[in-house]
Write an enzyme that holds these catalytic residues in place. Structure first.
Site, PDB file in Angstrom:
ATOM      1  CB  CYS A 186      -0.922  -0.036   1.213  1.00 53.68           C
ATOM      2  SG  CYS A 186      -1.620   1.545   1.710  1.00 53.68           S
ATOM      3  CB  CYS A 190       0.408   2.035   4.091  1.00 50.12           C
ATOM      4  SG  CYS A 190      -1.297   1.519   3.876  1.00 50.12           S
TER       5      CYS A 190
END
Lengths: 105, 319
Positions: free
Chosen positions: A30, A33
């Site tokens: 991700c 993230c």
């Protein structure tokens, strides 16, 4: 360094911490993230007397992600005495994140 | 203030155009400052739109493809290698009319940066549907980032709204997880490239709903269904869904330049004679001034042009 939790240590920190706990639900694949990770490290250092930050990889710990109905990452959940007090969805800058935590920690 | 405080060039934005400009400016020893933006789960983030994509198959030099975020990391590393300086904040305010250009950033003290020239490469941000429940259900079934959230929709039924390359790419990516992917498009044909259209239309998990708009997003604590409107049949109906991914296009990130820089009616910066704007010493490149091509490689090309234009302008005006 922010600790990477598993399903067992998740419960330990959630119910064992004296401080409010901010959990970062994330995964290796991700991008947003990854972008917020250094900001969380900074806040972890600056607010270590007020807040305990830990993270949990949703890929490795799907049960925990499902239990808290996480459907988007990064999701940050603030727990006080094990109870969810706030949920922040999506990556953002440091000022924006601190504003969202203001008054809660 | 001393002359030392004034930079040669500030680059605002860090997608393919901004980073290419950074590489060229740094190699020209202009010591560029790049205001790269802040983390976000939309394309408005350091690295720009490619940070939310998966495989990039059309960037020359990568016959095996390269992941969007990896391509951007490499461009940034290349700029760093030649001495570019990155500020991980957003530009929140600018004053570009005077000889010395001023740019304020989103840190806690709104630090001000000064420069003789500015390259604007703020790109475009994802459009939202702007209907009820969209914002409240973001993260609860509604998503702007397929690469982040696809994982949570294993064996589920989802939909992607949009008809461009990014919508079809997301739909194809999401078939890895979902059982069924509807593509909802308001027209009867796609804007996307032929190769993406062929892949999407021939995919067994993908079903295309033409001539249809999303009218409502339904659900309390999580997404349950959407209300659709077929604009040919004038018919409204409900579709049960677990996930809704929004990829309906982009609009230029030009709010902070309003009243200073000349733009067209859609907010794209107008350039002439290369990458020059209406203001002396201010240049624009990439999607912020391009509503036609919008490719990583065209953005990179115009970033290179902006760096060369800025360098020539500095040579002619500072010495």
């Amino acid at each position: 360094m922010i600790t990477n939790l598993d399903e067992r240590s998740f419960d330990e920190i959630l119910f064992g911490s004296e401080l409010p706990v901010l959990i970062d639900f994330w995964a290796t694949w991700c991008g947003p993230c990854k972008a917020i990770a250094p900001i969380l490290e900074e806040i972890d250092l600056e607010y270590k007397d007020k807040l305990s930050i830990a993270k949990i990889d949703v890929d490795q710990n799907q049960q925990t992600a499902t239990r808290y109905n996480v459907q988007s990452i990064p999701t940050l959940i603030l727990f006080i005495d094990g109870i969810e007090k706030a949920r922040i969805v999506g990556s953002m800058g440091k000022q924006a994140l601190l504003q969202k935590l203001e008054g809660l920690i | 203030m001393s002359e030392d405080d004034i930079n040669e060039v500030i680059i605002i934005g860090s997608g393919p155009s901004g980073l290419t400009a950074a590489i060229y400016c740094a190699r020209a020893n202009l010591k560029p400052i790049i205001i790269e933006g802040e983390p976000s789960s939309t394309s408005d983030q350091p690295g720009g739109q490619l940070m939310l994509t998966t495989e990039v198959e059309n960037f020359p030099g990568f016959p095996e493809g390269i992941l969007g975020p990896e391509l951007m990391t490499r461009m940034r590393d290349q700029a760093l290698k030649f001495g570019a300086k990155f500020i991980t904040n957003k530009a929140v305010k600018v004053d570009l009319k005077d000889k010395i250009k001023r740019v304020w950033i989103s840190d806690d003290t709104n630090t001000e940066y000064l420069a003789h020239s500015v390259i604007i490469s703020t790109g475009a941000k994802s459009l939202m549907l702007n209907i009820d429940n969209e914002a409240t259900l973001l993260g609860y079934g509604v998503s702007t980032c397929a690469t982040c959230d696809g994982f949570f929709f294993r064996n589920k039924t989802i939909a992607v709204v949009g008809g461009g390359d990014s919508a079809l790419e997301e739909a194809i990516f999401l078939t890895k997880f979902a059982d069924k992917v509807h593509i909802i498009h308001r027209r009867d044909s796609f804007r996307a490239s032929k190769i993406m259209q062929q892949r999407a239309m021939s995919h067994e998990k993908i079903d295309i709903i033409w001539n249809t708009e999303v009218k409502k997003i339904n659900g309390n604590s999580k997404l349950e269904s959407i209300t659709l409107f077929n604009n040919v049949l004038n018919k409204e109906y409900e579709l049960d869904l677990d996930g809704l991914f929004i990829a309906i296009g982009h609009s230029p990130n030009t709010e902070i330049f309003k009243d200073q820089i000349l733009m067209d009616e859609n907010g794209y910066i107008q350039t002439n004679n290369g990458t020059k704007t209406n203001l002396d010493g201010v240049f624009a490149c990439g999607d912020v001034q391009d509503h036609i091509y919008k490719q990583a490689i065209t953005a990179a090309g115009s970033g290179c042009a902006a760096a060369i234009d800025a360098e020539r302008w500095l040579n002619n005006n500072l010495n």
